[in-house]
Structures are given as C-alpha cells and as structure tokens.
Design a protein around this motif. Structure first.
Motif, PDB file in Angstrom:
ATOM      1  N   ILE A  82       1.269  -1.734   0.022  1.00  0.00           N
ATOM      2  CA  ILE A  82      -0.196   0.109  -0.116  1.00  0.00           C
ATOM      3  C   ILE A  82       0.625   1.025   0.295  1.00  0.00           C
ATOM      4  O   ILE A  82       1.874   1.690   0.905  1.00  0.00           O
ATOM      5  CB  ILE A  82      -1.102   0.048   1.257  1.00  0.00           C
ATOM      6  N   HIS A  83       0.015   1.897  -0.930  1.00  0.00           N
ATOM      7  CA  HIS A  83       1.180   3.443  -0.817  1.00  0.00           C
ATOM      8  C   HIS A  83      -0.025   4.363  -0.647  1.00  0.00           C
ATOM      9  O   HIS A  83      -0.689   4.786  -0.742  1.00  0.00           O
ATOM     10  CB  HIS A  83       2.536   3.839  -1.696  1.00  0.00           C
ATOM     11  N   PHE A  84       0.718   5.770  -0.698  1.00  0.00           N
ATOM     12  CA  PHE A  84      -0.462   6.860  -0.427  1.00  0.00           C
ATOM     13  C   PHE A  84       0.452   8.002  -1.567  1.00  0.00           C
ATOM     14  O   PHE A  84       0.971   8.589  -1.642  1.00  0.00           O
ATOM     15  CB  PHE A  84      -1.226   7.676   0.862  1.00  0.00           C
ATOM     16  N   GLY A  85      -0.862   8.572  -2.498  1.00  0.00           N
ATOM     17  CA  GLY A  85       0.168   9.349  -3.377  1.00  0.00           C
ATOM     18  C   GLY A  85      -1.495  10.051  -4.906  1.00  0.00           C
ATOM     19  O   GLY A  85      -2.022   8.994  -5.038  1.00  0.00           O
ATOM     20  N   THR A  86      -1.212  10.502  -4.596  1.00  0.00           N
ATOM     21  CA  THR A  86      -1.832  11.145  -6.684  1.00  0.00           C
ATOM     22  C   THR A  86      -1.473  10.083  -7.729  1.00  0.00           C
ATOM     23  O   THR A  86      -0.574   9.792  -8.149  1.00  0.00           O
ATOM     24  CB  THR A  86      -1.216  12.795  -6.555  1.00  0.00           C
ATOM     25  N   VAL A  87      -2.895   9.820  -7.674  1.00  0.00           N
ATOM     26  CA  VAL A  87      -2.810   8.748  -8.980  1.00  0.00           C
ATOM     27  C   VAL A  87      -2.956   9.218 -10.298  1.00  0.00           C
ATOM     28  O   VAL A  87      -3.678  10.811 -10.332  1.00  0.00           O
ATOM     29  CB  VAL A  87      -3.184   7.664  -9.179  1.00  0.00           C
ATOM     30  N   ALA A 103       2.678  -1.179  -6.487  1.00  0.00           N
ATOM     31  CA  ALA A 103       3.587  -1.908  -7.418  1.00  0.00           C
ATOM     32  C   ALA A 103       5.372  -3.153  -6.228  1.00  0.00           C
ATOM     33  O   ALA A 103       4.462  -4.546  -6.242  1.00  0.00           O
ATOM     34  CB  ALA A 103       3.618  -1.848  -8.554  1.00  0.00           C
ATOM     35  N   ARG A 104       5.446  -1.874  -6.604  1.00  0.00           N
ATOM     36  CA  ARG A 104       6.994  -2.408  -6.247  1.00  0.00           C
ATOM     37  C   ARG A 104       7.074  -2.897  -4.269  1.00  0.00           C
ATOM     38  O   ARG A 104       7.528  -4.331  -4.035  1.00  0.00           O
ATOM     39  CB  ARG A 104       8.427  -1.316  -5.837  1.00  0.00           C
ATOM     40  N   VAL A 105       6.355  -2.480  -4.055  1.00  0.00           N
ATOM     41  CA  VAL A 105       6.003  -2.698  -2.559  1.00  0.00           C
ATOM     42  C   VAL A 105       5.183  -4.080  -2.485  1.00  0.00           C
ATOM     43  O   VAL A 105       5.907  -4.965  -1.549  1.00  0.00           O
ATOM     44  CB  VAL A 105       4.976  -1.499  -1.217  1.00  0.00           C
ATOM     45  N   ALA A 109       7.252  -7.737   0.004  1.00  0.00           N
ATOM     46  CA  ALA A 109       6.289  -8.691   0.676  1.00  0.00           C
ATOM     47  C   ALA A 109       6.249 -10.107   0.890  1.00  0.00           C
ATOM     48  O   ALA A 109       6.349 -10.982   0.130  1.00  0.00           O
ATOM     49  CB  ALA A 109       4.642  -8.165   0.787  1.00  0.00           C
ATOM     50  N   ARG A 110       6.502 -10.809   1.884  1.00  0.00           N
ATOM     51  CA  ARG A 110       6.468 -12.110   2.528  1.00  0.00           C
ATOM     52  C   ARG A 110       5.110 -12.393   2.120  1.00  0.00           C
ATOM     53  O   ARG A 110       4.127 -11.327   2.576  1.00  0.00           O
ATOM     54  CB  ARG A 110       6.878 -11.978   3.370  1.00  0.00           C
ATOM     55  N   PRO A 111       5.164 -13.640   1.409  1.00  0.00           N
ATOM     56  CA  PRO A 111       3.093 -14.093   2.029  1.00  0.00           C
ATOM     57  C   PRO A 111       2.747 -14.236   3.265  1.00  0.00           C
ATOM     58  O   PRO A 111       3.667 -13.760   4.439  1.00  0.00           O
ATOM     59  CB  PRO A 111       3.711 -16.047   1.309  1.00  0.00           C
ATOM     60  N   GLY A 112       1.176 -13.468   2.831  1.00  0.00           N
ATOM     61  CA  GLY A 112       0.722 -13.065   4.773  1.00  0.00           C
ATOM     62  C   GLY A 112       0.892 -11.798   4.960  1.00  0.00           C
ATOM     63  O   GLY A 112       0.601 -11.603   5.967  1.00  0.00           O
ATOM     64  N   GLU A 113       2.076 -11.263   4.309  1.00  0.00           N
ATOM     65  CA  GLU A 113       2.195  -9.982   4.847  1.00  0.00           C
ATOM     66  C   GLU A 113       1.478  -8.430   3.956  1.00  0.00           C
ATOM     67  O   GLU A 113       1.780  -8.715   3.039  1.00  0.00           O
ATOM     68  CB  GLU A 113       3.635 -10.182   4.416  1.00  0.00           C
ATOM     69  N   ILE A 114       1.395  -7.307   5.164  1.00  0.00           N
ATOM     70  CA  ILE A 114       1.328  -6.240   4.276  1.00  0.00           C
ATOM     71  C   ILE A 114       2.780  -5.339   5.216  1.00  0.00           C
ATOM     72  O   ILE A 114       2.724  -5.082   5.703  1.00  0.00           O
ATOM     73  CB  ILE A 114      -0.179  -5.375   5.214  1.00  0.00           C
ATOM     74  N   LEU A 115       3.295  -4.773   3.632  1.00  0.00           N
ATOM     75  CA  LEU A 115       3.426  -3.523   3.226  1.00  0.00           C
ATOM     76  C   LEU A 115       3.033  -2.414   3.055  1.00  0.00           C
ATOM     77  O   LEU A 115       2.949  -2.431   1.894  1.00  0.00           O
ATOM     78  CB  LEU A 115       4.963  -4.562   3.135  1.00  0.00           C
ATOM     79  N   PRO A 134       8.236  -0.230  11.709  1.00  0.00           N
ATOM     80  CA  PRO A 134       9.509   0.782  10.888  1.00  0.00           C
ATOM     81  C   PRO A 134      10.060  -0.655  10.004  1.00  0.00           C
ATOM     82  O   PRO A 134      11.497  -1.486  10.956  1.00  0.00           O
ATOM     83  CB  PRO A 134      10.186   1.563  10.995  1.00  0.00           C
ATOM     84  N   LEU A 135      10.468  -0.641   8.864  1.00  0.00           N
ATOM     85  CA  LEU A 135      11.378  -1.819   8.559  1.00  0.00           C
ATOM     86  C   LEU A 135      12.725  -1.218   7.710  1.00  0.00           C
ATOM     87  O   LEU A 135      12.922  -0.106   7.867  1.00  0.00           O
ATOM     88  CB  LEU A 135      10.903  -2.890   7.382  1.00  0.00           C
ATOM     89  N   SER A 136      12.970  -1.712   6.268  1.00  0.00           N
ATOM     90  CA  SER A 136      14.057  -0.844   5.288  1.00  0.00           C
ATOM     91  C   SER A 136      14.247  -0.005   5.489  1.00  0.00           C
ATOM     92  O   SER A 136      13.019  -0.011   5.163  1.00  0.00           O
ATOM     93  CB  SER A 136      15.691  -0.901   5.421  1.00  0.00           C
ATOM     94  N   ASN A 137      15.026   0.843   4.789  1.00  0.00           N
ATOM     95  CA  ASN A 137      14.876   2.129   3.499  1.00  0.00           C
ATOM     96  C   ASN A 137      15.049   1.378   2.313  1.00  0.00           C
ATOM     97  O   ASN A 137      16.163   0.471   2.292  1.00  0.00           O
ATOM     98  CB  ASN A 137      15.370   3.236   3.444  1.00  0.00           C
ATOM     99  N   VAL A 138      13.905   1.315   0.905  1.00  0.00           N
ATOM    100  CA  VAL A 138      13.530   1.102   0.333  1.00  0.00           C
ATOM    101  C   VAL A 138      14.426   1.886  -1.752  1.00  0.00           C
ATOM    102  O   VAL A 138      14.151   2.527  -1.308  1.00  0.00           O
ATOM    103  CB  VAL A 138      12.797  -0.386  -0.039  1.00  0.00           C
ATOM    104  N   ALA A 139      15.284   1.178  -2.107  1.00  0.00           N
ATOM    105  CA  ALA A 139      15.679   1.755  -3.026  1.00  0.00           C
ATOM    106  C   ALA A 139      14.187   1.107  -4.341  1.00  0.00           C
ATOM    107  O   ALA A 139      14.202   0.141  -4.041  1.00  0.00           O
ATOM    108  CB  ALA A 139      17.252   1.682  -3.907  1.00  0.00           C
ATOM    109  N   MET A 140      14.432   1.959  -4.619  1.00  0.00           N
ATOM    110  CA  MET A 140      13.143   2.127  -6.327  1.00  0.00           C
ATOM    111  C   MET A 140      13.695   2.715  -7.268  1.00  0.00           C
ATOM    112  O   MET A 140      13.996   3.645  -7.217  1.00  0.00           O
ATOM    113  CB  MET A 140      11.888   2.693  -5.815  1.00  0.00           C
TER     114      MET A 140
END
Length: 288
Positions: A82-87, A103-105, A109-115, A134-140
């Motif tokens: 899930i992400h919040f932003g303008t579409v 989509a990248r997030v 995600a692992r099976p059974g996980e919400i990121l 909070p987890l890690s910073n992810v390069a996109m």
C-alpha cells in the motif's frame, strides 16, 4: 493497494488448472467484496491479484487487514503493498508514480504480509499507526532517495511477524536442451535446484528446506525466483542478506532484489566471510 496471491503458479501445478482457476476467482471475488465494504474500489484484476484504490489511508489499511484475516479460509497466502499518493485515472486503470511504488512494495512483501510506505503510515489514525513496524529503506527505480517501508500487523494481538528466508530456482531452456541449475551447499548438505526442484525454503525454522543454524538468520529470510531467465533473490529480512560473488564488492540487500550470477557466498543476516560461518551458504550456477 496491490494484492497478489502468493505462489499461484505452484497452486496451478499442485491442484490442476481448472480447480486452481476456480479457487482464484472465488478468492478475488471475496477480496473485491472486502474492498467495497471499506469504501474502496477495485480498479482492475491482475490474473492472480488486483489493484484497488481508497479515499483515505485508514480504509486501505483496514481492508488489507481484513484480507489477511480470510487467508486461512481459502488456504492460501496474500502479499499486499500500500502507498499513498496522487494518481492519474484512465479507463479501467490508474497511472503514475504512486502506482509504481505500491506495486514495488507488494513485490517485496512476504506471503501473508502487509507492507506500506511512510507516506501511507503518516496518513493513518493513531490506533492503526500503532500496528505498524518500521523496516528498512528500500531503493526504488526512478527514485533519487530510498523509501521507508513499514510492516502492518493484521491484528492487534498478532505477535511481531516472523522474519524469513527462501532460496532457489532453475533456468529451463527448450525441451531436451541444457538447463541451468543452482547448487547450494551448507554444512555438508547439498541441494541442487532445477526444473524438478524449483524452490527451497531457507531459514532458521525447523521446517525450512535448508535450515540455517544461526541466530543472525531470520526464521524466513529471502526468496529466490526464476524470472526473465535469471535467478532473482529478494530479501525479506531485518538484518539483510549479504552476497559475495567472484572478485566483485559484496552486495547487501535490505528489502530489495538482485540476480545471482556465477558462484559465491550468501550470508543470511551478516557478511559472508567464509563457508565455515554458521550463517553462510555457498552457491554455484551451471548448465546441466
């Protein structure tokens, strides 16, 4: 919000095309009802998943938690991002950077996980924000700076989600031709991944396909998938995955992916210095 049925390809192989297709449609119909019940809308189906949009962050998060809650009913696992932003709204689709990030997030995600991203978490009410970790910073791709990713617990009583590891995959060429295999070695154990064994779980859990006896390793840690004619390792852990191949500088993954090429060492949870370390697995790819 992007939702994906985890390991749907293996589901089709296990129970057959017709049965798996019918099950997938039932699950997607159930997910669609959950989206609509929480004031959202399904933009489109994606074969074994869907893209949905919501007016506020809380609605999306409560929907995701409800989706995780029905997994056992259907005997499968979901990956949710899930992400919040303008579409930008098109005919039967959404476009823009916000969709790409969501989509990248979902993909990591692992099976059974919400990121969820920091932008989504910032928009949550206090009670839901309390479920985030909070987890890690992810390069996109296309982003100048990494994006902070959070895990969302589906239930207030849920213990901190387990960390994790999976390894392996085979490159299959035309029938009768050579096949790329991936060999894994750990403490006298050898596993050869090929067309007949396309995946093996690796982690600290007793039921792992290859159990790693190290506290530095997550109970489940990463996933290796065969995609676009390569072995792709995706880290799902807290401590990260460290890969050494040939004379190249070590690659460190934290909620990110890289291709496994040639041969080398993989450190699950800490740097891989030599094969004798209890968190290190050696790998070697070859044509067979």
């Amino acid at each position: 919000m992007f939702v994906d049925i985890a390991d749907s390809t293996m589901l089709y192989e296990r129970i057959g095309n017709a049965t798996a297709a019918a099950m997938t449609q039932r699950v997607l119909a159930h997910l669609r009802h959950l989206v609509e019940d929480h004031r959202g809308g399904v933009i489109k189906s994606l074969g074994d998943g869907l893209l949905a949009a919501f007016p506020v962050c809380d609605d999306a998060t409560r929907t995701a938690c409800a989706m995780i809650g029905i997994q056992d009913q259907h005997r499968l696992r979901l990956r949710i991002g899930i992400h919040f932003g303008t579409v930008i709204e098109g005919i039967g689709d959404l476009y823009g950077d916000a969709c790409n990030v969501a989509a990248r997030v979902q993909q990591i995600a692992r099976p059974g996980e919400i990121l969820a991203t920091q932008a989504l978490v910032d928009g949550l009410s206090p009670d839901l924000r309390g479920r985030t970790k909070p987890l890690s910073n992810v390069a996109m791709k296309g982003k100048a700076a990494p994006i902070r990713v959070h895990q969302i617990r589906a239930d207030d009583d849920t213990e901190d989600a387990i960390e994790s590891t999976t390894l392996g995959f085979s490159l299959v060429t035309e029938a009768g031709g050579p096949m790329m295999t991936l060999h894994l070695a750990y403490r006298g154990q050898d596993i050869t991944l090929s067309r007949t064994l396309p995946r093996v779980t690796i982690g600290r859990e007793d039921n792992s396909g290859l159990r790693i006896a190290s506290r530095q390793t997550s109970r489940q840690h990463a996933v290796i998938d065969f995609t676009r004619e390569s072995f792709l390792l995706t880290d799902h852990s807290t401590n990260g995955t460290f890969i050494r191949s040939g004379g190249s500088p070590p690659v460190v993954l934290r909620r990110d992916s890289t291709k496994l090429v040639g041969s080398g060492l993989i450190g699950f949870g800490a740097e891989a210095l030599d094969e004798g370390q209890d968190h290190v697995v050696s790998f070697r790819g070859e044509l067979a």
